[in-house]
Scaffold this motif. Structure first.
Motif, PDB file in Angstrom:
ATOM      1  N   ASP A  33       0.716  -0.811   0.137  1.00 44.51           N
ATOM      2  CA  ASP A  33       0.279   0.150   0.106  1.00 44.51           C
ATOM      3  C   ASP A  33       0.764   1.210  -0.140  1.00 44.51           C
ATOM      4  OD1 ASP A  33      -2.151  -1.364   0.205  1.00 44.51           O
ATOM      5  OD2 ASP A  33      -2.453  -1.394   1.853  1.00 44.51           O
ATOM      6  N   GLY A  34       1.869   1.036  -0.233  1.00 46.89           N
ATOM      7  CA  GLY A  34       3.118   2.541   0.068  1.00 46.89           C
ATOM      8  C   GLY A  34       3.746   2.398   1.375  1.00 46.89           C
ATOM      9  N   GLU A  35       3.587   2.306   2.760  1.00 46.74           N
ATOM     10  CA  GLU A  35       3.782   2.836   4.108  1.00 46.74           C
ATOM     11  C   GLU A  35       5.289   2.788   4.150  1.00 46.74           C
ATOM     12  OE1 GLU A  35       1.963   2.508   8.348  1.00 46.74           O
ATOM     13  OE2 GLU A  35       0.697   1.145   6.702  1.00 46.74           O
ATOM     14  N   THR A  36       6.015   3.068   4.779  1.00 48.09           N
ATOM     15  CA  THR A  36       7.160   2.451   4.517  1.00 48.09           C
ATOM     16  C   THR A  36       7.416   2.897   6.525  1.00 48.09           C
ATOM     17  OG1 THR A  36       7.930   4.244   3.382  1.00 48.09           O
ATOM     18  CG2 THR A  36       9.713   4.011   5.083  1.00 48.09           C
ATOM     19  N   LYS A  37       7.726   1.276   6.387  1.00 47.62           N
ATOM     20  CA  LYS A  37       7.928   0.627   8.246  1.00 47.62           C
ATOM     21  C   LYS A  37       9.408   0.079   7.764  1.00 47.62           C
ATOM     22  CE  LYS A  37       3.094  -1.041   8.268  1.00 47.62           C
ATOM     23  NZ  LYS A  37       2.349  -1.845   8.880  1.00 47.62           N
ATOM     24  N   SER A  38       9.636   0.083   8.787  1.00 49.19           N
ATOM     25  CA  SER A  38      11.061  -0.015   9.890  1.00 49.19           C
ATOM     26  C   SER A  38      10.422  -1.721  10.372  1.00 49.19           C
ATOM     27  CB  SER A  38      11.576   0.321  10.742  1.00 49.19           C
ATOM     28  OG  SER A  38      13.202  -0.086  10.897  1.00 49.19           O
ATOM     29  N   ILE A  39      11.841  -2.854  10.303  1.00 50.23           N
ATOM     30  CA  ILE A  39      11.261  -3.861  11.100  1.00 50.23           C
ATOM     31  C   ILE A  39      12.566  -4.034  11.982  1.00 50.23           C
ATOM     32  CG2 ILE A  39      11.022  -5.685   9.339  1.00 50.23           C
ATOM     33  CD1 ILE A  39       9.093  -7.365  10.465  1.00 50.23           C
ATOM     34  N   SER A  40      12.810  -5.503  12.547  1.00 48.62           N
ATOM     35  CA  SER A  40      14.107  -5.590  13.030  1.00 48.62           C
ATOM     36  C   SER A  40      14.129  -7.456  13.522  1.00 48.62           C
ATOM     37  CB  SER A  40      14.644  -5.052  14.296  1.00 48.62           C
ATOM     38  OG  SER A  40      14.923  -3.546  14.344  1.00 48.62           O
ATOM     39  N   LEU A  41      14.838  -7.883  12.985  1.00 49.65           N
ATOM     40  CA  LEU A  41      14.524  -8.863  12.509  1.00 49.65           C
ATOM     41  C   LEU A  41      15.309 -10.356  12.935  1.00 49.65           C
ATOM     42  CD1 LEU A  41      12.507  -9.343   8.886  1.00 49.65           C
ATOM     43  CD2 LEU A  41      11.386  -9.271  10.834  1.00 49.65           C
ATOM     44  N   ASP A  42      15.087 -11.611  13.568  1.00 50.71           N
ATOM     45  CA  ASP A  42      16.646 -12.314  13.783  1.00 50.71           C
ATOM     46  C   ASP A  42      16.522 -13.790  13.888  1.00 50.71           C
ATOM     47  OD1 ASP A  42      15.039 -12.796  16.001  1.00 50.71           O
ATOM     48  OD2 ASP A  42      16.132 -11.868  17.339  1.00 50.71           O
ATOM     49  N   GLY A  43      16.681 -14.544  14.001  1.00 48.17           N
ATOM     50  CA  GLY A  43      17.090 -16.209  13.617  1.00 48.17           C
ATOM     51  C   GLY A  43      16.696 -16.458  12.659  1.00 48.17           C
ATOM     52  N   GLU A  44      15.527 -17.352  11.834  1.00 51.88           N
ATOM     53  CA  GLU A  44      15.059 -18.008  10.948  1.00 51.88           C
ATOM     54  C   GLU A  44      14.732 -16.964   9.650  1.00 51.88           C
ATOM     55  OE1 GLU A  44      14.489 -20.774   7.898  1.00 51.88           O
ATOM     56  OE2 GLU A  44      15.885 -20.703   9.003  1.00 51.88           O
ATOM     57  N   LEU A  45      13.861 -15.766  10.142  1.00 49.70           N
ATOM     58  CA  LEU A  45      13.695 -14.701   9.704  1.00 49.70           C
ATOM     59  C   LEU A  45      14.370 -13.567   8.467  1.00 49.70           C
ATOM     60  CD1 LEU A  45      10.841 -13.747   8.407  1.00 49.70           C
ATOM     61  CD2 LEU A  45      10.164 -12.616   9.699  1.00 49.70           C
ATOM     62  N   ALA A  46      15.296 -13.832   9.667  1.00 53.56           N
ATOM     63  CA  ALA A  46      16.420 -12.641   8.977  1.00 53.56           C
ATOM     64  C   ALA A  46      16.925 -13.482   8.240  1.00 53.56           C
ATOM     65  CB  ALA A  46      17.242 -12.587  11.028  1.00 53.56           C
ATOM     66  N   ARG A  47      17.250 -14.945   8.068  1.00 54.63           N
ATOM     67  CA  ARG A  47      17.763 -15.670   7.181  1.00 54.63           C
ATOM     68  C   ARG A  47      17.174 -16.050   5.779  1.00 54.63           C
ATOM     69  NH1 ARG A  47      17.380 -19.343   4.278  1.00 54.63           N
ATOM     70  NH2 ARG A  47      15.634 -20.118   5.097  1.00 54.63           N
ATOM     71  N   CYS A  48      15.875 -16.013   6.329  1.00 55.67           N
ATOM     72  CA  CYS A  48      15.118 -16.049   4.630  1.00 55.67           C
ATOM     73  C   CYS A  48      15.347 -14.979   4.221  1.00 55.67           C
ATOM     74  CB  CYS A  48      14.031 -16.038   5.296  1.00 55.67           C
ATOM     75  SG  CYS A  48      12.565 -16.224   3.979  1.00 55.67           S
ATOM     76  N   VAL A  49      14.619 -13.209   4.607  1.00 54.48           N
ATOM     77  CA  VAL A  49      15.259 -12.426   4.037  1.00 54.48           C
ATOM     78  C   VAL A  49      16.564 -11.971   3.659  1.00 54.48           C
ATOM     79  CG1 VAL A  49      14.762  -9.840   4.690  1.00 54.48           C
ATOM     80  CG2 VAL A  49      13.152 -11.216   6.001  1.00 54.48           C
ATOM     81  N   GLN A  50      17.317 -11.926   4.193  1.00 53.01           N
ATOM     82  CA  GLN A  50      18.671 -12.082   3.712  1.00 53.01           C
ATOM     83  C   GLN A  50      18.935 -13.601   2.148  1.00 53.01           C
ATOM     84  OE1 GLN A  50      21.912 -11.653   6.619  1.00 53.01           O
ATOM     85  NE2 GLN A  50      20.286 -12.282   8.400  1.00 53.01           N
ATOM     86  N   HIS A  51      18.882 -13.718   2.256  1.00 53.08           N
ATOM     87  CA  HIS A  51      18.342 -14.818   1.115  1.00 53.08           C
ATOM     88  C   HIS A  51      17.727 -14.195  -0.270  1.00 53.08           C
ATOM     89  CE1 HIS A  51      18.595 -18.914  -1.105  1.00 53.08           C
ATOM     90  NE2 HIS A  51      17.458 -18.584  -0.877  1.00 53.08           N
ATOM     91  N   GLU A  52      15.964 -13.848  -0.130  1.00 55.94           N
ATOM     92  CA  GLU A  52      15.469 -13.561  -0.829  1.00 55.94           C
ATOM     93  C   GLU A  52      15.853 -12.665  -1.693  1.00 55.94           C
ATOM     94  OE1 GLU A  52      13.609 -15.467  -1.983  1.00 55.94           O
ATOM     95  OE2 GLU A  52      13.481 -17.188  -0.630  1.00 55.94           O
ATOM     96  N   MET A  53      16.397 -11.942  -0.308  1.00 53.52           N
ATOM     97  CA  MET A  53      17.198 -10.131  -1.040  1.00 53.52           C
ATOM     98  C   MET A  53      18.518 -10.304  -2.280  1.00 53.52           C
ATOM     99  SD  MET A  53      16.490  -7.136   2.699  1.00 53.52           S
ATOM    100  CE  MET A  53      17.846  -6.400   1.073  1.00 53.52           C
ATOM    101  N   ASP A  54      19.219 -11.383  -1.966  1.00 54.67           N
ATOM    102  CA  ASP A  54      20.166 -11.966  -2.319  1.00 54.67           C
ATOM    103  C   ASP A  54      19.790 -12.216  -4.133  1.00 54.67           C
ATOM    104  OD1 ASP A  54      21.847 -12.005  -0.403  1.00 54.67           O
ATOM    105  OD2 ASP A  54      22.124 -14.202  -0.254  1.00 54.67           O
ATOM    106  N   HIS A  55      18.712 -12.399  -3.778  1.00 53.21           N
ATOM    107  CA  HIS A  55      17.950 -12.967  -5.545  1.00 53.21           C
ATOM    108  C   HIS A  55      17.533 -11.326  -6.242  1.00 53.21           C
ATOM    109  CE1 HIS A  55      17.161 -17.072  -5.217  1.00 53.21           C
ATOM    110  NE2 HIS A  55      16.962 -16.160  -4.263  1.00 53.21           N
ATOM    111  N   ASP A  56      18.262 -10.040  -5.729  1.00 53.99           N
ATOM    112  CA  ASP A  56      17.318  -8.526  -5.834  1.00 53.99           C
ATOM    113  C   ASP A  56      18.878  -8.048  -5.913  1.00 53.99           C
ATOM    114  OD1 ASP A  56      15.093  -9.002  -5.371  1.00 53.99           O
ATOM    115  OD2 ASP A  56      14.660  -7.708  -4.119  1.00 53.99           O
ATOM    116  N   ARG A  57      20.110  -9.040  -6.800  1.00 54.23           N
ATOM    117  CA  ARG A  57      21.544  -8.110  -6.448  1.00 54.23           C
ATOM    118  C   ARG A  57      22.024  -8.618  -7.740  1.00 54.23           C
ATOM    119  NH1 ARG A  57      24.254  -9.286   0.364  1.00 54.23           N
ATOM    120  NH2 ARG A  57      22.231  -8.615   0.967  1.00 54.23           N
TER     121      ARG A  57
END
Length: 170
Positions: free
Chosen positions: A146-170
């Motif tokens: 919807d265009g809302e800017t947010k911030s989130i802090s993650l750790d563990g498996e969720l942080a790992r998953c986000v980093q993995h998916e972000m690798d596809h964008d590089r």
């Protein structure tokens, strides 16, 4: 070929449009059909910096959500994640995951806190896995569908998953 290029940021004028939401829902449906915890738009042939991350089964992911801060909101604890705290709009349909549009890592854990993971990926042969080091925790800034800017802090498996998916964008 699209995975060999850096993903193009989603333009501001696309945020909140039905077209972007259709792409987001297609990401979610594709990931769920493949049994994936997350999926990047690039993996589906869409040149855009957008991810979908499954947050429906907190125990299965054994994830740690440090806090969820929408600007001006209080932190949200782990017990509320499954109840839609990470949904990107009021739609109950989106409560099963987190759509990250144009995600940016704004903070990483120290190098001494990196964790080893064994990862697989939908774009690699099924039996292929790789050992990688990932930040133990990250803080992201992103836009919702919807265009809302947010911030989130993650750790563990969720942080790992986000980093993995972000690798596809590089």
């Amino acid at each position: 070929p699209i995975l060999r290029r850096q993903a193009t940021p989603i333009p501001r004028h696309m945020l909140g449009t039905d077209q972007l939401k259709v792409v987001g829902y297609a990401l979610r449906k594709t990931a769920q059909a493949e049994g994936a915890v997350g999926l990047a738009a690039q993996q589906c042939g869409v040149d855009g910096r957008m991810l979908w991350i499954d947050t429906s089964d907190i125990d299965r992911l054994s994830l740690g959500v440090s806090k969820h801060r929408a600007r001006g909101n209080k932190s949200v604890g782990q017990s509320q994640v499954g109840e839609g705290a990470l949904a990107t709009s009021n739609s109950r349909d989106q409560a099963q995951g987190l759509f990250l549009v144009n995600p940016r890592i704004t903070r990483r854990s120290s190098e001494m806190e990196m964790l080893p993971w064994t990862e697989t990926c939908l774009v690699l042969p099924p039996r292929f896995s790789a050992a990688v080091l990932r930040d133990a925790s990250i803080t992201l800034e992103y836009e919702t569908l919807d265009g809302e800017t947010k911030s989130i802090s993650l750790d563990g498996e969720l942080a790992r998953c986000v980093q993995h998916e972000m690798d596809h964008d590089r």
